[in-house]
Design a protein around this motif. Sequence first.
Motif, PDB file in Angstrom:
ATOM      1  N   MET A 297      53.242  67.062 -30.407  1.00 49.42           N
ATOM      2  CA  MET A 297      52.548  65.997 -31.122  1.00 49.42           C
ATOM      3  C   MET A 297      53.414  65.446 -32.255  1.00 49.42           C
ATOM      4  N   ALA A 298      54.096  66.318 -32.967  1.00 51.23           N
ATOM      5  CA  ALA A 298      54.923  65.865 -34.084  1.00 51.23           C
ATOM      6  C   ALA A 298      56.049  64.962 -33.581  1.00 51.23           C
ATOM      7  N   ALA A 299      56.646  65.335 -32.447  1.00 47.34           N
ATOM      8  CA  ALA A 299      57.726  64.522 -31.889  1.00 47.34           C
ATOM      9  C   ALA A 299      57.207  63.156 -31.446  1.00 47.34           C
TER      10      ALA A 299
ATOM     11  N   GLY B 141      56.470  57.136 -33.049  1.00 44.34           N
ATOM     12  CA  GLY B 141      55.503  56.065 -33.271  1.00 44.34           C
ATOM     13  C   GLY B 141      54.296  56.119 -32.363  1.00 44.34           C
ATOM     14  N   ASN B 142      54.177  57.136 -31.537  1.00 47.77           N
ATOM     15  CA  ASN B 142      53.025  57.295 -30.646  1.00 47.77           C
ATOM     16  C   ASN B 142      51.996  58.165 -31.343  1.00 47.77           C
ATOM     17  N   VAL B 143      50.856  57.586 -31.655  1.00 49.25           N
ATOM     18  CA  VAL B 143      49.841  58.360 -32.348  1.00 49.25           C
ATOM     19  C   VAL B 143      48.762  58.861 -31.397  1.00 49.25           C
ATOM     20  N   GLY B 144      48.661  58.289 -30.234  1.00 50.10           N
ATOM     21  CA  GLY B 144      47.670  58.733 -29.258  1.00 50.10           C
ATOM     22  C   GLY B 144      46.278  58.233 -29.585  1.00 50.10           C
ATOM     23  N   GLY B 145      45.355  58.567 -28.732  1.00 53.30           N
ATOM     24  CA  GLY B 145      43.973  58.159 -28.935  1.00 53.30           C
ATOM     25  C   GLY B 145      43.699  56.750 -28.450  1.00 53.30           C
ATOM     26  N   ARG B 146      42.454  56.409 -28.501  1.00 49.15           N
ATOM     27  CA  ARG B 146      42.025  55.093 -28.040  1.00 49.15           C
ATOM     28  C   ARG B 146      42.234  54.057 -29.148  1.00 49.15           C
ATOM     29  N   PRO B 147      42.773  52.898 -28.827  1.00 48.19           N
ATOM     30  CA  PRO B 147      42.961  51.873 -29.860  1.00 48.19           C
ATOM     31  C   PRO B 147      41.620  51.349 -30.369  1.00 48.19           C
TER      32      PRO B 147
END
Length: 74
Positions: free
Chosen positions: A1-3, A8-14
């Motif tokens: 997750m840190a990588a 710049g990828n935070v994940g989750g639904r926009p």
Amino acid sequence: MAAARARGNVGGRPTVVDEKILRMARDMLPNPENSITAIAKMLGVSPGTLYNHIPDLRELRAGGIPQQLEGAER
């Protein structure tokens, strides 16, 4: 997750909520003729989304001044 975050990828639904939608909802809330459900339907979001993004929703609904603003006005 840190990588992933570092790239710049935070994940989750926009989110679908932007400042324009929040402003329109806040403008409509004090009017007792508009229900939360009706406001949400007009803006194309769910009522839960309004409750999640507007922490002082119940105070706005009652026509009162939100607590965050009370201190600023004094």
